[in-house]
Design an enzyme around this catalytic site. Structure first.
Site, PDB file in Angstrom:
ATOM      1  CD  GLU A  58      -2.542  -1.677   2.197  1.00 29.38           C
ATOM      2  OE1 GLU A  58      -2.663  -0.734   3.355  1.00 29.38           O
ATOM      3  OE2 GLU A  58      -3.493  -2.354   2.227  1.00 29.38           O
TER       4      GLU A  58
ATOM      5  CD  GLU B 277      -4.600  -7.627   0.969  1.00 29.69           C
ATOM      6  OE1 GLU B 277      -5.396  -7.179   1.476  1.00 29.69           O
ATOM      7  OE2 GLU B 277      -3.076  -7.266   1.127  1.00 29.69           O
TER       8      GLU B 277
HETATM    9  O1  9MR Z   1      -7.708  -8.604   7.669  1.00 34.74           O
HETATM   10  C1  9MR Z   1      -6.532  -7.757   8.087  1.00 34.74           C
HETATM   11  C2  9MR Z   1      -7.039  -7.589   9.890  1.00 34.74           C
HETATM   12  O2  9MR Z   1      -7.317  -8.715  10.375  1.00 34.74           O
HETATM   13  C3  9MR Z   1      -5.905  -6.795  10.500  1.00 34.74           C
HETATM   14  O3  9MR Z   1      -6.295  -6.434  11.692  1.00 34.74           O
HETATM   15  C4  9MR Z   1      -5.367  -5.539   9.569  1.00 34.74           C
HETATM   16  C5  9MR Z   1      -4.258  -5.088  10.326  1.00 34.74           C
HETATM   17  O4  9MR Z   1      -3.326  -5.800  10.342  1.00 34.74           O
HETATM   18  O5  9MR Z   1      -4.814  -5.838   8.565  1.00 34.74           O
HETATM   19  C6  9MR Z   1      -6.020  -6.622   7.591  1.00 34.74           C
HETATM   20  O6  9MR Z   1      -5.726  -6.985   6.307  1.00 34.74           O
HETATM   21  C7  9MR Z   1      -5.309  -5.646   5.421  1.00 34.74           C
HETATM   22  C8  9MR Z   1      -4.028  -6.467   4.640  1.00 34.74           C
HETATM   23  O7  9MR Z   1      -3.024  -6.600   5.566  1.00 34.74           O
HETATM   24  C9  9MR Z   1      -3.576  -5.312   3.797  1.00 34.74           C
HETATM   25  N1  9MR Z   1      -4.717  -4.809   2.800  1.00 34.74           N
HETATM   26  C10 9MR Z   1      -6.120  -4.687   3.493  1.00 34.74           C
HETATM   27  C11 9MR Z   1      -6.548  -5.401   4.315  1.00 34.74           C
HETATM   28  C12 9MR Z   1      -7.862  -5.338   5.072  1.00 34.74           C
HETATM   29  O8  9MR Z   1      -7.580  -4.031   5.895  1.00 34.74           O
END
Ligand code: 9MR
Length: 372
Positions: free
Chosen positions: A178, A285
């Site tokens: 990101e 994702e």
């Molecule tokens: O789904 C993930 C959530 O459980 C975590 O709390 C969060 C922080 O680590 O990250 C979420 O996953 C993200 C991913 O790592 C990057 N792209 C967006 C995803 C959704 O927020």
């Protein structure tokens, strides 16, 4: 082989950085259709023995992945779905700095190791997520306010520790996650860009990852590329620049977090544009919110559109040149496992319902895979 990682830290107690690398690595429609076919030849399935849905991984000619959380793998129902349908696992958050890096600078790998062990037992690939993320600025790093050299050394040490630990099992890594600003008007400011510069942060992380595992495909990864043209433009400019700078970028991630109202065709156009670089693509994702975008009032329509988007994504991915089909990953198993459901309990973004039963989204994927 039992290894002792007590020594892996951002820096040693005297404040000097430990730069030495660590030790070597260690459908609904479908179900109905099958039922009808059997009934037609006079062999109706007994009600107590529902016809099992086909494993997605057996239908897909490319790796098909999901994200998982280590404690959930102890639940046989969750573990069963993860093992049956998916050929690649991404840790939802337990391979991120937010879990791995402790306030004192030491690393903990217990949960990532549990996911890696599960993947190994089940003959699955592991996908590393994620090394450098603006959203993770652990105290252990933030406190390193010495010279740029020591900060850079600590980051190299971290990347080396992570990547070499899963060498041979992890097929690839999200090296940078990101990087593009929300409005697409440039790159994000973060601890990493402030300390090392925009270009410097990428160079350090990619080079350390490449040295730690020359075989892993190294990715940049971002979201809302299909809904925000400015974001896609900036993302593509960054990719172009990284390639020009000779950074060992090996693949492009397109997260595909979207919602039912996303215009049909947007996912297809985005994947096509990204594939223009000729690198492997990870649809990394995917989930489709049924509540974002205001369709809550018409749930049935939202769910129809949602299933079509999943089907479109599979078709678009399968249409990429074979050598560019790195993996197609959904962001979670059952609706109740989704991060989106934690934000809005009414959301139903995934392929399996709360009880683990396949939904129309699952059927849409099966149909799209069979129609290839
Ligand atoms: O789904 C993930 C959530 O459980 C975590 O709390 C969060 C922080 O680590 O990250 C979420 O996953 C993200 C991913 O790592 C990057 N792209 C967006 C995803 C959704 O927020």
């Amino acid at each position: 082989m039992k290894r002792d990682y007590e020594g892996d830290r951002l820096s040693c107690p005297k404040g000097q950085l430990n730069l030495s690398p660590p030790a070597a690595p260690v459908s609904r429609r479908l179900i109905l259709a099958s039922g009808l076919a059997l009934a037609a030849c006079g062999r109706e399935p007994a009600l107590s023995q529902p016809i099992p849905e086909p494993p997605l991984k057996s239908l897909a000619p490319f790796p098909i992945g999901t994200c998982v959380r280590a404690p959930d793998l102890e639940d046989p129902a969750y573990a069963g779905l993860a093992a049956r349908h998916f050929s690649q696992l991404t840790a939802e958050w337990e391979m991120k700095m937010e879990y791995v890096v402790q306030p004192d600078g030491s690393f903990r790998f217990d949960r990532a190791d549990a996911i890696a062990a599960f993947a190994r037992r089940n003959g699955q690939r592991l996908f590393g997520h994620t090394l450098l993320w603006y959203a993770n600025e652990p105290e252990g790093f933030a406190r390193l306010d010495e010279s740029r050299q020591s900060f850079e050394g600590a980051l190299r040490n971290y990347v080396t520790a992570m990547v070499s630990r899963y060498r041979g099992l992890a097929s690839g890594w999200d090296v940078i996650n990101e990087p593009v600003m929300e409005n697409g008007e440039g790159l994000r400011d973060s601890l990493w860009s402030r300390k090392l510069g925009q270009t410097g942060q990428f160079k350090v992380a990619f080079e350390a990852a490449r040295a730690a595992d020359p075989a892993a495909v190294l990715f940049v990864n971002d979201y809302h590329l299909e809904s925000r043209p400015a974001k896609l433009r900036t993302y593509m400019t960054l990719i172009e620049q990284l390639l020009k700078d000779g950074v060992p970028l090996g693949g492009i991630g397109c997260q595909t977090h979207c919602w039912s109202e996303l215009a049909p065709g947007a996912i297809t156009a985005t994947l096509k544009a990204l594939a223009g670089f000729g690198l492997p693509i990870h649809l990394s994702e995917m989930d489709v919110s049924t509540v974002q975008g205001g369709m809550l009032a018409n749930r049935a329509e939202a769910e129809r559109r949602q299933a079509r988007l999943y089907g479109e994504a599979i078709e678009a991915f399968a249409a990429l040149p074979e050598r560019q089909q790195f993996a197609f990953t959904v962001w979670g198993l059952r609706d109740r496992d989704s991060w989106l459901k934690r934000e809005n309990a009414q959301d139903r973004p995934l392929l399996f319902d709360d009880a683990g039963r396949p939904k129309p989204t699952f059927a849409a994927i099966v149909d799209a895979l069979r129609a290839r």
